[in-house]
Write a protein that holds these residues in place. Structure first.
Motif, short mmCIF file in Angstrom:
data_model
loop_
_atom_site.label_atom_id
_atom_site.label_comp_id
_atom_site.label_asym_id
_atom_site.label_seq_id
_atom_site.Cartn_x
_atom_site.Cartn_y
_atom_site.Cartn_z
N ALA A 30 0.97 -1.22 -0.04
CA ALA A 30 0.05 0.13 -0.09
C ALA A 30 0.93 1.33 -0.06
O ALA A 30 1.92 1.34 0.54
CB ALA A 30 -0.90 0.00 1.25
N PRO A 31 0.21 2.14 -0.72
CA PRO A 31 1.12 3.58 -0.60
C PRO A 31 1.50 3.80 1.08
O PRO A 31 0.73 3.90 1.92
CB PRO A 31 0.17 4.52 -1.05
CG PRO A 31 -0.81 3.75 -1.96
CD PRO A 31 -1.00 2.61 -1.41
N GLY A 32 2.69 4.28 0.88
CA GLY A 32 3.25 4.65 2.34
C GLY A 32 4.04 3.55 3.10
O GLY A 32 4.79 3.82 4.00
N ARG A 63 8.65 0.44 -9.79
CA ARG A 63 8.95 1.82 -10.74
C ARG A 63 9.85 2.72 -9.72
O ARG A 63 9.15 3.14 -9.03
CB ARG A 63 7.82 2.31 -11.33
CG ARG A 63 7.93 3.61 -12.06
CD ARG A 63 9.02 3.61 -13.23
NE ARG A 63 8.88 4.82 -13.71
CZ ARG A 63 9.84 5.80 -13.41
NH1 ARG A 63 10.49 5.83 -12.35
NH2 ARG A 63 9.89 6.98 -14.08
N ILE A 64 10.89 2.87 -10.09
CA ILE A 64 11.88 4.06 -9.38
C ILE A 64 11.13 5.33 -9.50
O ILE A 64 10.89 5.79 -10.46
CB ILE A 64 13.16 3.83 -9.99
CG1 ILE A 64 13.90 2.72 -9.78
CG2 ILE A 64 13.90 4.87 -9.11
CD1 ILE A 64 15.22 2.32 -10.51
N SER A 65 11.12 5.92 -8.40
CA SER A 65 10.07 7.30 -8.60
C SER A 65 11.12 8.43 -8.96
O SER A 65 10.39 9.37 -9.28
CB SER A 65 9.79 7.58 -7.02
OG SER A 65 10.44 7.71 -5.94
N HIS A 100 0.44 3.16 -6.69
CA HIS A 100 0.54 2.01 -7.65
C HIS A 100 0.28 2.67 -8.98
O HIS A 100 -0.26 3.80 -9.28
CB HIS A 100 -0.56 1.12 -7.37
CG HIS A 100 -0.57 0.16 -6.35
ND1 HIS A 100 -1.70 -0.45 -5.75
CD2 HIS A 100 0.47 0.38 -5.21
CE1 HIS A 100 -1.39 -1.06 -4.63
NE2 HIS A 100 -0.14 -0.62 -4.41
N SER A 101 0.91 2.05 -10.18
CA SER A 101 1.09 2.54 -11.42
C SER A 101 0.90 1.34 -12.07
O SER A 101 2.02 0.61 -12.31
CB SER A 101 2.18 3.54 -11.73
OG SER A 101 2.01 3.72 -13.04
N TYR A 102 -0.13 0.86 -12.73
CA TYR A 102 -0.28 0.00 -13.60
C TYR A 102 -0.04 -1.41 -12.60
O TYR A 102 -1.02 -1.50 -11.78
CB TYR A 102 0.49 -0.26 -15.08
CG TYR A 102 0.51 1.02 -15.76
CD1 TYR A 102 -0.76 1.20 -16.55
CD2 TYR A 102 1.36 1.77 -15.89
CE1 TYR A 102 -0.79 2.24 -17.63
CE2 TYR A 102 1.35 3.06 -16.55
CZ TYR A 102 0.07 3.16 -17.28
OH TYR A 102 0.02 4.38 -18.24
N VAL A 106 5.08 2.45 -7.47
CA VAL A 106 6.17 3.64 -7.55
C VAL A 106 6.74 3.56 -6.25
O VAL A 106 5.79 4.00 -5.24
CB VAL A 106 5.60 4.96 -8.37
CG1 VAL A 106 6.44 6.06 -8.32
CG2 VAL A 106 4.89 4.66 -9.63
N ALA A 107 7.99 3.80 -6.02
CA ALA A 107 8.69 3.90 -4.97
C ALA A 107 9.89 4.24 -4.79
O ALA A 107 10.45 4.24 -5.87
CB ALA A 107 8.73 2.27 -4.22
N ARG A 108 10.28 5.00 -3.70
CA ARG A 108 11.52 5.72 -3.37
C ARG A 108 12.28 4.57 -2.68
O ARG A 108 12.28 4.25 -1.78
CB ARG A 108 11.26 6.89 -2.60
CG ARG A 108 12.76 7.50 -2.58
CD ARG A 108 12.69 8.68 -1.65
NE ARG A 108 13.85 9.57 -1.73
CZ ARG A 108 15.01 9.14 -1.15
NH1 ARG A 108 14.93 8.23 -0.10
NH2 ARG A 108 16.31 10.09 -1.03
N CYS A 109 13.47 4.15 -3.41
CA CYS A 109 14.43 3.05 -2.86
C CYS A 109 15.99 3.62 -2.97
O CYS A 109 16.29 4.41 -3.53
CB CYS A 109 14.43 1.98 -3.79
SG CYS A 109 12.85 1.15 -4.35
N THR A 110 16.47 3.05 -1.85
CA THR A 110 17.67 3.42 -1.48
C THR A 110 18.68 2.34 -1.34
O THR A 110 18.04 1.33 -0.82
CB THR A 110 17.67 4.36 -0.12
OG1 THR A 110 17.13 3.53 0.93
CG2 THR A 110 16.89 5.60 -0.40
N ILE A 111 19.99 2.48 -1.22
CA ILE A 111 21.11 1.67 -0.98
C ILE A 111 21.84 2.36 0.04
O ILE A 111 22.47 3.52 -0.37
CB ILE A 111 21.91 1.16 -2.26
CG1 ILE A 111 20.98 0.47 -3.19
CG2 ILE A 111 22.88 0.48 -1.90
CD1 ILE A 111 21.52 0.37 -4.35
N ASP A 112 22.10 1.73 1.12
CA ASP A 112 22.59 2.44 2.33
C ASP A 112 22.26 4.04 2.46
O ASP A 112 23.32 4.77 2.62
CB ASP A 112 24.28 2.31 2.09
CG ASP A 112 24.37 0.79 2.06
OD1 ASP A 112 23.84 -0.13 2.88
OD2 ASP A 112 25.48 0.56 1.37
N GLY A 113 21.07 4.38 2.32
CA GLY A 113 20.59 5.64 2.51
C GLY A 113 20.51 6.63 1.22
O GLY A 113 20.13 7.77 1.04
N ALA A 114 21.23 6.21 0.10
CA ALA A 114 21.02 6.82 -1.09
C ALA A 114 20.36 6.47 -2.13
O ALA A 114 19.95 5.29 -2.34
CB ALA A 114 22.87 6.65 -1.92
#
Length: 136
Positions: A30-32, A63-65, A100-102, A106-114
């Motif tokens: 879910a969003p959030g 999908r990377i935001s 959600h998109s299709y 759509v999400a904000r993803c990080t690797i070690d904070g970046a």
């Protein structure tokens, strides 16, 4: 004999289309919601799958935001996919679902904070996909 040739020809022509389908079949958060896991599949320059298990039925399609790569079939699309693979392959991502998109999240993803978008731009990633300017 003709019937078998037609069946074989149809199967042969359909095989490339099947190969392009992503294997990610997990339920979308879910969003959030926050989710995490290693990258299991890269579809193009701004889409991937995250999953804690080796079972594609648990992989979440993302999908990377914050990065808009050229479309896979467009100029620069294959290079964008290769760059994303280089940055994320088997890395552990922490993500927060936005919407959600299709059939993906759509999400904000990080690797070690970046953020992935920042990591891709730092590597010289060129944006130019359909999502630029909110069109996606």
């Amino acid at each position: 004999m003709k019937g078998w040739r037609l069946i074989l020809a149809t199967a042969f022509l359909a095989a490339p289309a099947l190969a392009l389908a992503d294997p990610c079949e997990g339920a979308l958060p879910a969003p959030g919601a926050r989710f995490d896991g290693p990258v299991r599949y890269v579809g193009d320059g701004d889409s991937l799958c995250v999953g804690k298990s080796g079972n594609p039925a648990t992989w979440i399609e993302v999908r990377i935001s914050d990065f808009y790569a050229p479309e896979l079939h467009s100029a620069g699309g294959r290079a964008a996919k290769t760059m994303l693979e280089d940055v994320v392959w088997r890395q552990y991502l922490q993500c927060r679902a936005i919407k959600h998109s299709y059939d993906r999240v759509v999400a904000r993803c990080t690797i070690d904070g970046a953020s992935l978008g920042d990591l891709l731009r730092a590597r010289g990633g060129v944006e130019g996909g359909n999502g630029r300017g909110g069109r996606r």
